[in-house]
Motif scaffolding. Structure first.
Motif, PDB file in Angstrom:
ATOM      1  N   HIS A 143       7.086  -2.023   4.354  1.00 23.86           N
ATOM      2  CA  HIS A 143       7.218  -3.277   3.499  1.00 23.86           C
ATOM      3  C   HIS A 143       5.387  -3.585   3.275  1.00 23.86           C
ATOM      4  N   ARG A 145       2.878  -1.788   3.466  1.00 28.05           N
ATOM      5  CA  ARG A 145       2.345  -0.750   2.727  1.00 28.05           C
ATOM      6  C   ARG A 145       2.748  -1.043   1.383  1.00 28.05           C
ATOM      7  N   GLU A 146       4.005  -1.128   1.021  1.00 23.61           N
ATOM      8  CA  GLU A 146       4.299  -1.676  -0.503  1.00 23.61           C
ATOM      9  C   GLU A 146       3.642  -2.724  -0.910  1.00 23.61           C
ATOM     10  N   ILE A 147       3.339  -3.619  -0.213  1.00 21.82           N
ATOM     11  CA  ILE A 147       2.852  -4.947  -0.785  1.00 21.82           C
ATOM     12  C   ILE A 147       1.503  -4.381  -1.028  1.00 21.82           C
ATOM     13  N   GLU A 148       0.673  -3.989  -0.219  1.00 22.95           N
ATOM     14  CA  GLU A 148      -0.709  -3.441  -0.514  1.00 22.95           C
ATOM     15  C   GLU A 148      -0.625  -2.447  -1.961  1.00 22.95           C
ATOM     16  N   ALA A 149       0.057  -1.538  -1.871  1.00 26.57           N
ATOM     17  CA  ALA A 149       0.073  -0.581  -3.029  1.00 26.57           C
ATOM     18  C   ALA A 149       0.383  -1.411  -4.468  1.00 26.57           C
ATOM     19  N   PHE A 150       1.280  -2.295  -4.267  1.00 19.79           N
ATOM     20  CA  PHE A 150       1.575  -3.551  -5.447  1.00 19.79           C
ATOM     21  C   PHE A 150       0.259  -4.119  -5.859  1.00 19.79           C
ATOM     22  N   LYS A 151      -0.677  -4.561  -4.699  1.00 18.93           N
ATOM     23  CA  LYS A 151      -1.696  -5.396  -5.095  1.00 18.93           C
ATOM     24  C   LYS A 151      -2.521  -4.576  -5.741  1.00 18.93           C
ATOM     25  N   ARG A 152      -2.826  -3.181  -5.623  1.00 20.84           N
ATOM     26  CA  ARG A 152      -3.907  -2.399  -6.315  1.00 20.84           C
ATOM     27  C   ARG A 152      -3.613  -2.175  -7.830  1.00 20.84           C
TER      28      ARG A 152
END
Length: 152
Positions: A143, A145-152
């Motif tokens: 979760h 990692r997904e949040i970090e990927a979404f922020k990019r």
């Protein structure tokens, strides 16, 4: 993150805590039913404390799930965080169970016993296993990692 060598010992501690909580509720329940034997309420009496205890148990069913998630939402995905969430959830259920047993002692309303038993079931549903802890940590890491990927 790979499991730590201390994970089995930490899970064992949580299992002991869970069983201690369950056994304390069951022990008081047995004492209440077999030794104290409260009388059921008379025809016209309203078991007000029991109604309140049942309402508290109903609310606890939700709070026991939501509170640990809210309180550990920003905490790192570690065994300690899992233990914190587990203890918070189980303690909510344990408190509701004791309140229902106490209301049964005071008023003898049998539905309170059923709600105390339901709280025991909820604690047992939280029973920690090594696989459950590992899955929880992996899920929290995924979760993040997904949040970090979404922020990019």
């Amino acid at each position: 993150m790979p499991p730590t060598p201390q994970l089995p010992q930490q899970v064992r501690v949580m299992q002991i805590i869970a069983l201690a909580m369950v056994m304390s509720i069951v022990t008081l329940g047995v004492i209440v039913v077999l030794v104290l034997k409260p009388e059921p309420p008379e025809g016209g009496e309203q078991p007000l404390i029991s109604y309140i205890a049942i309402a508290v148990a109903t609310i606890a069913a939700f709070v026991g799930v939501l509170a640990p998630r809210i309180l550990t939402a920003h905490a790192p995905p570690t065994v300690s965080t899992y233990m914190t969430a587990f203890i918070i959830g189980a303690a909510v259920y344990e408190g509701a169970a004791f309140f229902n047993l106490t209301s049964y002692i005071l008023e003898g309303f049998p539905v309170s016993l059923a709600f105390a038993g339901l709280m025991v079931v909820f604690i047992l549903m939280l029973f920690p296993t090594q696989g459950r802890v590992e899955d929880w940590i992996a899920s929290r890491e995924r979760h993040a990692r997904e949040i970090e990927a979404f922020k990019r």
